[in-house]
Design a protein around this motif. Structure first.
Motif, PDB file in Angstrom:
ATOM      1  N   GLU A   1       9.966   6.644 -10.389  1.00  0.00           N
ATOM      2  CA  GLU A   1       9.620   6.513 -11.882  1.00  0.00           C
ATOM      3  C   GLU A   1       9.975   5.478 -12.809  1.00  0.00           C
ATOM      4  O   GLU A   1       9.483   5.053 -13.784  1.00  0.00           O
ATOM      5  CB  GLU A   1       9.614   7.940 -12.370  1.00  0.00           C
ATOM      6  N   GLU A   2      11.187   4.925 -12.561  1.00  0.00           N
ATOM      7  CA  GLU A   2      11.817   3.867 -13.413  1.00  0.00           C
ATOM      8  C   GLU A   2      11.160   2.545 -12.912  1.00  0.00           C
ATOM      9  O   GLU A   2      11.241   1.703 -14.022  1.00  0.00           O
ATOM     10  CB  GLU A   2      13.172   3.785 -12.876  1.00  0.00           C
ATOM     11  N   SER A   3      10.544   2.229 -12.019  1.00  0.00           N
ATOM     12  CA  SER A   3       9.532   1.296 -11.717  1.00  0.00           C
ATOM     13  C   SER A   3       8.319   1.160 -12.335  1.00  0.00           C
ATOM     14  O   SER A   3       7.525   0.399 -12.563  1.00  0.00           O
ATOM     15  CB  SER A   3       9.173   0.935 -10.155  1.00  0.00           C
ATOM     16  N   LEU A   4       8.007   2.537 -12.982  1.00  0.00           N
ATOM     17  CA  LEU A   4       6.635   2.545 -13.791  1.00  0.00           C
ATOM     18  C   LEU A   4       6.602   1.774 -15.267  1.00  0.00           C
ATOM     19  O   LEU A   4       7.760   1.870 -15.901  1.00  0.00           O
ATOM     20  CB  LEU A   4       6.222   3.812 -13.744  1.00  0.00           C
TER      21      LEU A   4
ATOM     22  N   ARG B   1       7.563  -1.909  -8.134  1.00  0.00           N
ATOM     23  CA  ARG B   1       7.830  -1.810  -6.661  1.00  0.00           C
ATOM     24  C   ARG B   1       6.775  -2.684  -5.910  1.00  0.00           C
ATOM     25  O   ARG B   1       7.091  -3.142  -4.893  1.00  0.00           O
ATOM     26  CB  ARG B   1       7.798  -0.514  -6.021  1.00  0.00           C
ATOM     27  N   ALA B   2       5.562  -2.734  -6.418  1.00  0.00           N
ATOM     28  CA  ALA B   2       4.546  -3.423  -5.724  1.00  0.00           C
ATOM     29  C   ALA B   2       4.228  -4.825  -6.513  1.00  0.00           C
ATOM     30  O   ALA B   2       3.487  -4.444  -7.516  1.00  0.00           O
ATOM     31  CB  ALA B   2       3.268  -2.645  -5.481  1.00  0.00           C
ATOM     32  N   ASN B   3       4.635  -5.759  -6.008  1.00  0.00           N
ATOM     33  CA  ASN B   3       4.267  -7.049  -6.747  1.00  0.00           C
ATOM     34  C   ASN B   3       3.556  -8.008  -6.073  1.00  0.00           C
ATOM     35  O   ASN B   3       3.619  -8.103  -4.740  1.00  0.00           O
ATOM     36  CB  ASN B   3       5.819  -7.900  -6.975  1.00  0.00           C
TER      37      ASN B   3
ATOM     38  N   LEU C   1       0.912  -0.962  -0.005  1.00  0.00           N
ATOM     39  CA  LEU C   1       0.042  -0.101  -0.002  1.00  0.00           C
ATOM     40  C   LEU C   1       0.652   1.194   0.070  1.00  0.00           C
ATOM     41  O   LEU C   1       0.351   2.367  -0.700  1.00  0.00           O
ATOM     42  CB  LEU C   1      -1.053   0.000   1.067  1.00  0.00           C
ATOM     43  N   GLU C   2       1.858   1.308   0.578  1.00  0.00           N
ATOM     44  CA  GLU C   2       2.762   2.408   0.739  1.00  0.00           C
ATOM     45  C   GLU C   2       3.449   2.575  -0.394  1.00  0.00           C
ATOM     46  O   GLU C   2       3.691   3.760  -0.933  1.00  0.00           O
ATOM     47  CB  GLU C   2       3.875   2.303   1.829  1.00  0.00           C
ATOM     48  N   ASP C   3       3.680   1.598  -1.135  1.00  0.00           N
ATOM     49  CA  ASP C   3       4.320   1.651  -2.536  1.00  0.00           C
ATOM     50  C   ASP C   3       3.459   2.240  -3.415  1.00  0.00           C
ATOM     51  O   ASP C   3       3.726   2.973  -4.517  1.00  0.00           O
ATOM     52  CB  ASP C   3       5.075   0.516  -3.030  1.00  0.00           C
ATOM     53  N   LEU C   4       2.413   1.678  -3.323  1.00  0.00           N
ATOM     54  CA  LEU C   4       1.212   2.449  -4.321  1.00  0.00           C
ATOM     55  C   LEU C   4       1.045   3.777  -4.222  1.00  0.00           C
ATOM     56  O   LEU C   4       0.665   4.682  -4.872  1.00  0.00           O
ATOM     57  CB  LEU C   4      -0.071   1.628  -4.303  1.00  0.00           C
ATOM     58  N   LEU C   5       0.648   4.185  -2.649  1.00  0.00           N
ATOM     59  CA  LEU C   5       0.498   5.529  -2.441  1.00  0.00           C
ATOM     60  C   LEU C   5       1.650   6.452  -3.045  1.00  0.00           C
ATOM     61  O   LEU C   5       1.512   7.518  -3.489  1.00  0.00           O
ATOM     62  CB  LEU C   5       0.430   5.658  -0.979  1.00  0.00           C
ATOM     63  N   GLU C   6       3.026   5.878  -2.861  1.00  0.00           N
ATOM     64  CA  GLU C   6       3.985   6.536  -3.483  1.00  0.00           C
ATOM     65  C   GLU C   6       3.797   6.810  -4.813  1.00  0.00           C
ATOM     66  O   GLU C   6       4.147   8.122  -5.505  1.00  0.00           O
ATOM     67  CB  GLU C   6       5.495   6.361  -3.104  1.00  0.00           C
ATOM     68  N   GLY C   7       3.404   5.953  -5.603  1.00  0.00           N
ATOM     69  CA  GLY C   7       2.775   5.923  -6.959  1.00  0.00           C
ATOM     70  C   GLY C   7       2.003   7.194  -7.579  1.00  0.00           C
ATOM     71  O   GLY C   7       2.096   7.563  -8.619  1.00  0.00           O
ATOM     72  N   LEU C   8       1.336   7.538  -6.529  1.00  0.00           N
ATOM     73  CA  LEU C   8       0.340   8.705  -6.794  1.00  0.00           C
ATOM     74  C   LEU C   8       0.891  10.173  -6.928  1.00  0.00           C
ATOM     75  O   LEU C   8       0.383  11.115  -7.226  1.00  0.00           O
ATOM     76  CB  LEU C   8      -0.965   8.544  -5.939  1.00  0.00           C
ATOM     77  N   ASN C   9       2.436  10.177  -6.565  1.00  0.00           N
ATOM     78  CA  ASN C   9       3.060  11.399  -6.757  1.00  0.00           C
ATOM     79  C   ASN C   9       3.477  11.322  -8.141  1.00  0.00           C
ATOM     80  O   ASN C   9       3.960  12.391  -8.807  1.00  0.00           O
ATOM     81  CB  ASN C   9       4.297  11.542  -5.670  1.00  0.00           C
ATOM     82  N   HIS C  10       3.345  10.504  -8.927  1.00  0.00           N
ATOM     83  CA  HIS C  10       3.634  10.436 -10.520  1.00  0.00           C
ATOM     84  C   HIS C  10       2.442  10.215 -11.400  1.00  0.00           C
ATOM     85  O   HIS C  10       2.675  10.591 -12.480  1.00  0.00           O
ATOM     86  CB  HIS C  10       4.550   9.168 -10.490  1.00  0.00           C
TER      87      HIS C  10
END
Length: 200
Positions: free
Chosen positions: A81-84, A135-137, A39-48
């Protein structure tokens, strides 16, 4: 919230979204396993991006928590952003509720298969961005939810394809009114403690 009959994905998701009161909406399929930090990894993704999805470990039948953690560790040393990626699997995703205020809820003409593609199309038209993060697998059993509907699946998928093909989209989707805070139609009271026998 318990639905007495199978309403299909769109109606069931919308029902849950309408009674939600938080700032974020997470769609998590019941045939999906998540692991530490998801969840924290998905939440960080919302910055991008405006909607972020987890990456399923397809083709890796024994991948679970240990493998997910190893993959995550590899991405922690790199910029997020490289994980996207553009990979799309809707079994585990997160978006701010404002996204649904802007483009509306799921189109309830889709019983199953197609509701996610329709949402992505409306996001594209409205200028919103989505991506998957490595990042979130997660572990997602393909068609696990629809396993007891096998005879009807081909028909449902064909109908969804036709609906998607024939749906017309406004260039600028109408901004929807806020949809939050409806009364919860029914509640399941959780037992004081869960065991294998009384899990909901």
């Amino acid at each position: 919230i318990k639905n007495e009959t199978n309403m299909g994905c769109s109606k069931a998701w919308n029902k849950g979204i309408r009674v939600s009161s938080g700032d974020y909406i997470c769609i998590l399929n019941n045939d999906t396993m998540v692991f530490d930090h998801w969840l924290e990894d998905l939440l960080e993704g919302l910055n991008h991006v405006d909607l972020i999805t987890a990456t399923p470990m397809y083709g890796e039948p024994f991948s679970r928590a240990v493998e997910a953690n190893k993959k995550r560790e590899g991405w922690l040393t790199k910029p997020y952003e490289e994980s996207l990626s553009s990979f799309r699997d809707f079994s585990c995703n997160l978006a701010p509720k404002d996204l649904y205020n802007a483009i509306g809820l799921f189109d309830e003409q889709f019983f199953a298969y197609g509701e996610d593609l329709d949402l992505f199309k409306r996001m594209d038209l409205a200028g919103f961005k989505y991506a998957s993060t490595k990042r979130a697998n997660i572990f997602h059993i393909i068609n696990g939810t629809a396993n007891d509907m096998k005879p009807q699946i081909d028909k449902i998928m064909d109908e969804s394809r036709e609906k998607l093909k024939n749906k017309s989209y406004d260039e600028k989707p109408i901004i929807k009114e806020e949809v939050w805070g409806e009364e919860i139609p029914s509640q399941v009271v959780a037992p004081e403690s869960f065991t294998v026998d009384n899990l909901p």
